[in-house]
Design a protein around this motif. Structure first.
Motif, PDB file in Angstrom:
ATOM      1  N   ILE A  31      -2.257 -27.789 121.881  1.00 57.68           N
ATOM      2  CA  ILE A  31      -3.543 -27.114 122.067  1.00 57.68           C
ATOM      3  C   ILE A  31      -4.701 -28.108 122.204  1.00 57.68           C
ATOM      4  O   ILE A  31      -5.749 -27.759 122.745  1.00 57.68           O
ATOM      5  N   ARG A  32      -4.498 -29.336 121.746  1.00 63.92           N
ATOM      6  CA  ARG A  32      -5.544 -30.358 121.868  1.00 63.92           C
ATOM      7  C   ARG A  32      -5.953 -30.573 123.323  1.00 63.92           C
ATOM      8  O   ARG A  32      -7.111 -30.852 123.628  1.00 63.92           O
ATOM      9  N   ILE A  33      -4.979 -30.470 124.227  1.00 61.06           N
ATOM     10  CA  ILE A  33      -5.255 -30.783 125.633  1.00 61.06           C
ATOM     11  C   ILE A  33      -6.188 -29.750 126.273  1.00 61.06           C
ATOM     12  O   ILE A  33      -6.749 -30.007 127.350  1.00 61.06           O
ATOM     13  N   PHE A  34      -6.384 -28.608 125.633  1.00 59.18           N
ATOM     14  CA  PHE A  34      -7.253 -27.575 126.198  1.00 59.18           C
ATOM     15  C   PHE A  34      -8.715 -27.762 125.778  1.00 59.18           C
ATOM     16  O   PHE A  34      -9.575 -26.993 126.214  1.00 59.18           O
ATOM     17  N   ALA A  35      -8.990 -28.752 124.929  1.00 55.18           N
ATOM     18  CA  ALA A  35     -10.328 -28.883 124.340  1.00 55.18           C
ATOM     19  C   ALA A  35     -11.073 -30.104 124.862  1.00 55.18           C
ATOM     20  O   ALA A  35     -10.473 -31.144 125.154  1.00 55.18           O
ATOM     21  N   ASP A  36     -12.382 -29.951 124.940  1.00 55.21           N
ATOM     22  CA  ASP A  36     -13.232 -31.114 125.175  1.00 55.21           C
ATOM     23  C   ASP A  36     -13.363 -31.901 123.873  1.00 55.21           C
ATOM     24  O   ASP A  36     -13.320 -33.124 123.866  1.00 55.21           O
ATOM     25  N   ARG A  37     -13.493 -31.162 122.752  1.00 59.08           N
ATOM     26  CA  ARG A  37     -13.456 -31.749 121.411  1.00 59.08           C
ATOM     27  C   ARG A  37     -12.555 -30.881 120.540  1.00 59.08           C
ATOM     28  O   ARG A  37     -12.560 -29.661 120.673  1.00 59.08           O
ATOM     29  N   PHE A  38     -11.826 -31.526 119.644  1.00 53.11           N
ATOM     30  CA  PHE A  38     -10.781 -30.847 118.889  1.00 53.11           C
ATOM     31  C   PHE A  38     -10.870 -31.240 117.428  1.00 53.11           C
ATOM     32  O   PHE A  38     -11.072 -32.403 117.096  1.00 53.11           O
ATOM     33  N   GLN A  39     -10.713 -30.259 116.528  1.00 50.58           N
ATOM     34  CA  GLN A  39     -10.756 -30.532 115.095  1.00 50.58           C
ATOM     35  C   GLN A  39      -9.689 -29.731 114.385  1.00 50.58           C
ATOM     36  O   GLN A  39      -9.799 -28.520 114.224  1.00 50.58           O
ATOM     37  N   GLN A  40      -8.637 -30.417 113.943  1.00 55.94           N
ATOM     38  CA  GLN A  40      -7.626 -29.767 113.119  1.00 55.94           C
ATOM     39  C   GLN A  40      -8.143 -29.725 111.690  1.00 55.94           C
ATOM     40  O   GLN A  40      -8.563 -30.740 111.143  1.00 55.94           O
ATOM     41  N   VAL A  41      -8.114 -28.546 111.069  1.00 49.37           N
ATOM     42  CA  VAL A  41      -8.675 -28.417 109.723  1.00 49.37           C
ATOM     43  C   VAL A  41      -7.616 -28.111 108.672  1.00 49.37           C
ATOM     44  O   VAL A  41      -7.897 -28.163 107.479  1.00 49.37           O
TER      45      VAL A  41
END
Length: 362
Positions: A99-109
């Motif tokens: 799912i990271r590849i779909f984001a401009d910025r990504f934050q796993q919480v």
């Protein structure tokens, strides 16, 4: 929603009943059954808690953080499984990479949820909704698991939205829909408003998000201090936090809750040896040195203490963890029976890969 909120589109992806769903994927015979992941219920005498459970188990009133003994009383016929964190982390890493590849910025919480800032390339909610559906489809196709997604103007609304229609949900909240979406909800839907805060709000006549959003903020400040301002902002859908990568790991720890309280020095030493092994394995995988060792001690009456020791220099030595922990533990030996023991390391330093290669070579 306040005009000061930054105009962006945020997605919150939340895996559905992650641990139990992974278990059901690995063991198809579990699908459709009440599955509880946590500690051994020991026929209703277990002392741990529920980590998560399937939606079928939730129909019996079981929920995460519930004492495992109570869960067993509610549904003794459920399938009870131990936590397999190694498996869950492996599955999580693969999903997050996807799912990271779909984001401009990504934050796993957490192991099962993440925020995505979709960036300037997607500036309308129709496109963001299509993207959310794509993420859901890809996670299901490649990993056999469902997730719920919230699409909203900021993180707080996206998180509440992702929980709105679980499991396998997709909830879109446009800026002009924020009040209509938030205001009818219970205040418990706002993250951070838990079992201690809710009764106080109820005394003030506040049970819905709308009531919290429209009350005089000074009354909240008088009761909760600065937290009252934050609660008021969140109730109004105001959240200025940006989506950003998580900070570097600051500590590594593990602990053990015993089925029966222990007091024997040999048993204590063996426990610390096992805990040191686990912490050292994690340090090795993540390529860290440490300087500080911390122990956590909980007596049978739930009195809980921590003690720490900082070494002169950073090290990767497993024996240093055990030695420091046992030295710190001497203060508590003979003062009661222990319900829980834990070890942690902090003041971490990343190991330089080139230096490691040189060390390995020579």
């Amino acid at each position: 929603m306040n005009d000061q909120s930054r105009n962006r589109i945020t997605l919150h992806v939340d895996m559905d009943s992650f641990y139990s769903s992974v278990e059901a994927r690995e063991k198809p015979e579990l699908k459709g059954l009440p599955v509880v992941v946590g500690s051994d219920p020991r026929k209703g005498k277990g002392r741990g808690v529920v980590s998560t459970c399937s939606y079928e188990a939730r129909e019996f009133g079981i929920h995460s953080a519930m004492p495992i003994s109570k869960a067993y009383k509610l549904c003794s016929d459920a399938v009870y499984l131990p936590v397999n964190m190694k498996l869950y982390k492996e599955v999580s890493a693969n999903i997050m990479d996807l799912i990271r590849i779909f984001a401009d910025r990504f934050q796993q919480v957490s192991v099962d949820e993440a925020y995505l800032d979709v960036g300037k390339g997607i500036d309308d909610y129709e496109s963001a909704t299509l993207l959310a559906r794509k993420i859901k489809d890809e996670v299901l196709r490649k990993h056999g698991l469902t997730c719920s997604v919230g699409v909203a103007p900021n993180k707080i609304i996206a998180k509440i939205a992702s929980d709105f229609n679980k499991p396998d949900g997709l909830t879109v909240v446009r800026p002009e829909e924020v009040e209509d979406f938030l205001f009818p909800l219970s205040v418990s839907k706002i993250p951070g408003i838990g079992k201690k805060t809710r009764p106080i709000l109820k005394e003030m006549g506040i049970e819905t998000v709308g009531q919290l959003a429209t009350i005089d903020v000074q009354l909240l400040i008088a009761r909760f201090g600065k937290s009252g301002v934050l609660m008021h902002q969140l109730a109004n859908g105001i959240d200025f936090r940006e989506v950003r990568e998580r900070e570097e790991v600051k500590s590594i720890s593990t602990e053990d809750t015993f089925h029966e309280d222990i007091f024997d020095p040999v048993a204590i030493q063996n426990t610390f040896l096992a805990l040191s092994e686990k912490v050292h394995d994690s340090l090795t995988r993540k390529r860290f040195r440490f300087r500080t060792v911390t122990i956590k001690v909980r007596f049978e009456d739930f009195r809980t203490y921590t003690r720490a020791k900082t070494l002169h220099a950073a090290t990767t030595d497993k024996e240093a963890i055990t030695k420091a922990a046992l030295n710190l533990m001497e203060e508590f030996i003979g003062k009661g029976r222990f319900r829980l023991l834990g070890i942690g390391v902090s003041k971490l330093e990343k190991i330089d890969e080139k230096q490691t290669l040189l060390d390995d070579f020579f």
